[in-house]
Design a protein around this motif. Structure first.
Motif, mmCIF file in Angstrom:
data_model
loop_
_atom_site.group_PDB
_atom_site.id
_atom_site.type_symbol
_atom_site.label_atom_id
_atom_site.label_comp_id
_atom_site.label_asym_id
_atom_site.label_seq_id
_atom_site.Cartn_x
_atom_site.Cartn_y
_atom_site.Cartn_z
ATOM 1 N N ALA A 9 41.644 37.080 50.373
ATOM 2 C CA ALA A 9 41.054 38.036 49.436
ATOM 3 C C ALA A 9 42.059 39.100 49.025
ATOM 4 C CB ALA A 9 39.821 38.695 50.058
ATOM 5 N N ARG A 10 42.875 39.573 49.963
ATOM 6 C CA ARG A 10 43.893 40.579 49.629
ATOM 7 C C ARG A 10 44.874 40.022 48.614
ATOM 8 N NH1 ARG A 10 47.111 42.300 54.293
ATOM 9 N NH2 ARG A 10 47.681 44.090 53.007
ATOM 10 N N ARG A 11 45.271 38.768 48.784
ATOM 11 C CA ARG A 11 46.216 38.169 47.848
ATOM 12 C C ARG A 11 45.561 37.920 46.495
ATOM 13 N NH1 ARG A 11 48.230 35.273 52.816
ATOM 14 N NH2 ARG A 11 46.750 33.597 52.392
ATOM 15 N N MET A 12 44.276 37.563 46.491
ATOM 16 C CA MET A 12 43.570 37.361 45.232
ATOM 17 C C MET A 12 43.474 38.661 44.447
ATOM 18 S SD MET A 12 40.554 34.761 46.525
ATOM 19 C CE MET A 12 39.783 34.485 44.920
ATOM 20 N N ILE A 13 43.217 39.772 45.140
ATOM 21 C CA ILE A 13 43.157 41.069 44.469
ATOM 22 C C ILE A 13 44.499 41.400 43.837
ATOM 23 C CG2 ILE A 13 42.889 43.555 44.844
ATOM 24 C CD1 ILE A 13 40.839 42.829 47.045
ATOM 25 N N ALA A 14 45.579 41.200 44.585
ATOM 26 C CA ALA A 14 46.915 41.505 44.062
ATOM 27 C C ALA A 14 47.228 40.655 42.835
ATOM 28 C CB ALA A 14 47.959 41.277 45.152
ATOM 29 N N LYS A 15 46.876 39.371 42.876
ATOM 30 C CA LYS A 15 47.132 38.486 41.737
ATOM 31 C C LYS A 15 46.294 38.895 40.539
ATOM 32 C CE LYS A 15 49.183 35.007 39.833
ATOM 33 N NZ LYS A 15 50.639 35.061 39.589
ATOM 34 N N ALA A 16 45.041 39.242 40.756
ATOM 35 C CA ALA A 16 44.182 39.670 39.652
ATOM 36 C C ALA A 16 44.748 40.906 38.977
ATOM 37 C CB ALA A 16 42.770 39.946 40.165
ATOM 38 N N ARG A 17 45.272 41.834 39.746
ATOM 39 C CA ARG A 17 45.873 43.038 39.158
ATOM 40 C C ARG A 17 47.082 42.684 38.297
ATOM 41 N NH1 ARG A 17 41.557 45.975 39.116
ATOM 42 N NH2 ARG A 17 40.885 46.752 41.148
ATOM 43 N N GLU A 18 47.868 41.714 38.757
ATOM 44 C CA GLU A 18 49.011 41.269 37.958
ATOM 45 C C GLU A 18 48.564 40.722 36.612
ATOM 46 O OE1 GLU A 18 51.296 38.381 40.003
ATOM 47 O OE2 GLU A 18 51.685 39.640 41.753
ATOM 48 N N LEU A 19 47.395 40.095 36.589
ATOM 49 C CA LEU A 19 46.871 39.449 35.378
ATOM 50 C C LEU A 19 45.947 40.354 34.585
ATOM 51 C CD1 LEU A 19 46.095 35.986 37.020
ATOM 52 C CD2 LEU A 19 47.989 36.506 35.454
ATOM 53 N N ASP A 20 45.832 41.608 34.992
ATOM 54 C CA ASP A 20 44.993 42.587 34.310
ATOM 55 C C ASP A 20 43.523 42.178 34.302
ATOM 56 O OD1 ASP A 20 44.684 45.060 33.078
ATOM 57 O OD2 ASP A 20 44.807 44.213 31.053
ATOM 58 N N LEU A 21 43.075 41.589 35.402
ATOM 59 C CA LEU A 21 41.675 41.223 35.566
ATOM 60 C C LEU A 21 40.962 42.278 36.403
ATOM 61 C CD1 LEU A 21 42.105 37.439 36.444
ATOM 62 C CD2 LEU A 21 41.093 38.330 34.335
ATOM 63 N N LYS A 22 39.739 42.609 36.043
ATOM 64 C CA LYS A 22 38.925 43.485 36.873
ATOM 65 C C LYS A 22 38.575 42.754 38.169
ATOM 66 C CE LYS A 22 38.299 47.107 34.151
ATOM 67 N NZ LYS A 22 38.705 48.475 34.541
ATOM 68 N N VAL A 23 38.321 43.520 39.212
ATOM 69 C CA VAL A 23 38.037 42.922 40.518
ATOM 70 C C VAL A 23 36.725 43.460 41.070
ATOM 71 C CG1 VAL A 23 38.823 42.573 42.885
ATOM 72 C CG2 VAL A 23 40.493 42.634 41.010
ATOM 73 N N MET A 24 35.852 42.514 41.383
ATOM 74 C CA MET A 24 34.608 42.812 42.087
ATOM 75 C C MET A 24 34.643 42.050 43.402
ATOM 76 S SD MET A 24 30.717 42.128 40.772
ATOM 77 C CE MET A 24 29.288 42.674 41.705
ATOM 78 N N MET A 25 34.022 42.582 44.423
ATOM 79 C CA MET A 25 33.804 41.801 45.637
ATOM 80 C C MET A 25 32.312 41.751 45.887
ATOM 81 S SD MET A 25 35.594 41.981 49.391
ATOM 82 C CE MET A 25 37.148 41.415 48.692
ATOM 83 N N GLY A 26 31.825 40.551 46.141
ATOM 84 C CA GLY A 26 30.417 40.361 46.377
ATOM 85 C C GLY A 26 30.164 39.888 47.789
ATOM 86 N N CYS A 27 28.930 39.550 48.073
ATOM 87 C CA CYS A 27 28.547 39.073 49.394
ATOM 88 C C CYS A 27 27.550 37.949 49.220
ATOM 89 C CB CYS A 27 27.955 40.200 50.232
ATOM 90 S SG CYS A 27 26.417 40.882 49.570
#
Length: 379
Positions: free
Chosen positions: A292-310
């Motif tokens: 999840a930490r790596r996915m957040i970092a990659k999303a930021r590189e791609l200018d994607l908003k980030v939500m975390m759900g459950c």
């Protein structure tokens, strides 16, 4: 040497839970306990059983039995021997605690990814507890400015969904599950339900269609949804819909589109660029806190908003989600509130009825802040 204990739990739900994939009244989950006898600390992690994804407690237990030897557990978690400092974790990178290498969970079947998530949460929890710090501190995060969570309303008859909202009327936002099949009225009933809910509150709405719409329906609905103060639409199309349909929605919708089922693992993030405006990360689906930490970092590189759900989880899983709050744009961490009163077997980060994450204090905050409040059955 680490000791693994598996706790299958059956959790009655506060209400029947209905999304586009079906209805259930009881949630079966697996809670994992990773104990370090040298320190006396225990880390906890959780994975839900999700019938429509083919994930069962029995399948997850079977996988864990295959890696139960202590040497294997130490390897897959990457937890160093007592006294080893962070900079000696060279196998996975310095000055950070990722317990699995990049892409580790991508190649496994879904139920194994869920099991990996549970052990990864437990590893984070234990590692921070062994250092007498919170997991947030371990990850160099500051939780002073926490996001507010939404509360989720599962699909139901309009008057039932209104009653669910009235139970928790003070949330700043609500995620509304839509995507009814045509036999149940389809999109027109979906919109009618949302209009009825809007009469009850001025809070922001977020719509999750759980792959229940097609491109034409999504585009047609987006204007009325925008007028009803909907913030975004989550996963309206199935992940395997033609790329041309995803593109049509991305460019034709009046609202941002968030990926959920289309973004389950690390390798999916880059595929979402140009098709979605953001991603919703589920720890269970991606394989835990490490990816999840790596996915957040990659999303930021791609200018994607980030939500975390459950998923429908106890405080064990919710406390893991809470560690990521400083890194997110949106959060949906209401899973434990969906359980029947008294059925949550854990204490830790709790969600207030106003959407505020309430963290434990003092020593109770170490790790993810999780402790069990009763003895649980073991597998």
């Amino acid at each position: 040497m680490l000791q693994l204990t598996l706790h299958p739990v059956e959790l009655p739900l506060r209400h029947a839970w209905t999304i586009a994939h079906g209805t259930r009244t009881v949630q079966r989950n697996l809670i994992v306990a990773l104990h370090d006898p040298e320190t006396g600390h225990t880390g906890y992690g959780e994975a839900p059983a999700i019938p429509y994804m083919g994930v069962t407690v029995e399948k997850m237990v079977a996988w864990f039995e295959g890696v139960r030897p202590t040497s294997t557990l130490n390897y897959i978690t990457g937890i160093p021997e007592p006294g080893v400092v962070e900079d000696d974790w060279g196998l996975y990178g310095q000055d950070e605690p990722p317990f699995f290498p990049s892409g580790y969970a991508d190649g496994f079947e879904t139920q194994i990814k869920f099991a990996i998530c549970a052990i990864d949460q437990a590893a984070h929890d234990l590692c921070a507890k062994n250092r007498d710090i919170s997991t947030g501190e371990l990850l160099h995060l500051d939780h002073q400015n926490s996001l507010l969570s939404n509360y989720t309303l599962g699909m139901d008859a309009p008057e039932v969904m209104v009653a669910k909202l009235r139970e928790y009327p003070d949330f700043p936002s609500y995620k509304i599950k839509l995507g009814r099949p045509e036999a149940d009225g389809g999109l027109e009933v979906d919109l009618a339900v949302l209009r009825r809910l809007r009469e009850e509150t001025h809070a922001v709405f977020r719509v999750d269609a759980n792959t229940g719409w097609d491109a034409e329906q999504t585009i047609r609905a987006s204007g009325p949804l925008r007028d009803l103060d909907v913030e975004f639409i989550e996963q309206p199309l199935p992940p395997d819909a033609p790329r041309s349909e995803h593109e049509a929605v991305y460019f034709g919708s009046d609202l941002p589109i968030m990926a959920d089922e289309s973004c389950q693992t690390e390798s999916d993030v880059e595929k979402c660029a140009g098709l979605f405006h953001g991603i919703n990360i589920k720890l269970s689906k991606c394989g835990g806190m490490t990816p999840a930490r790596r996915m957040i970092a990659k999303a930021r590189e791609l200018d994607l908003k980030v939500m975390m759900g459950c998923m429908t989880e106890t405080t064990v899983g919710i406390s893991a989600v809470a560690q990521f709050l400083p890194l997110l744009d949106y959060v949906d961490m209401d899973g434990a509130l969906l359980l029947a009163p008294g059925s949550d077997p854990a204490d830790g980060v709790k969600l207030g009825t106003d959407g505020v994450a309430i963290f434990p204090e003092g020593a109770a905050a170490h790790g993810n802040g999780v402790t069990l409040n009763r003895e649980l059955p073991t597998a």
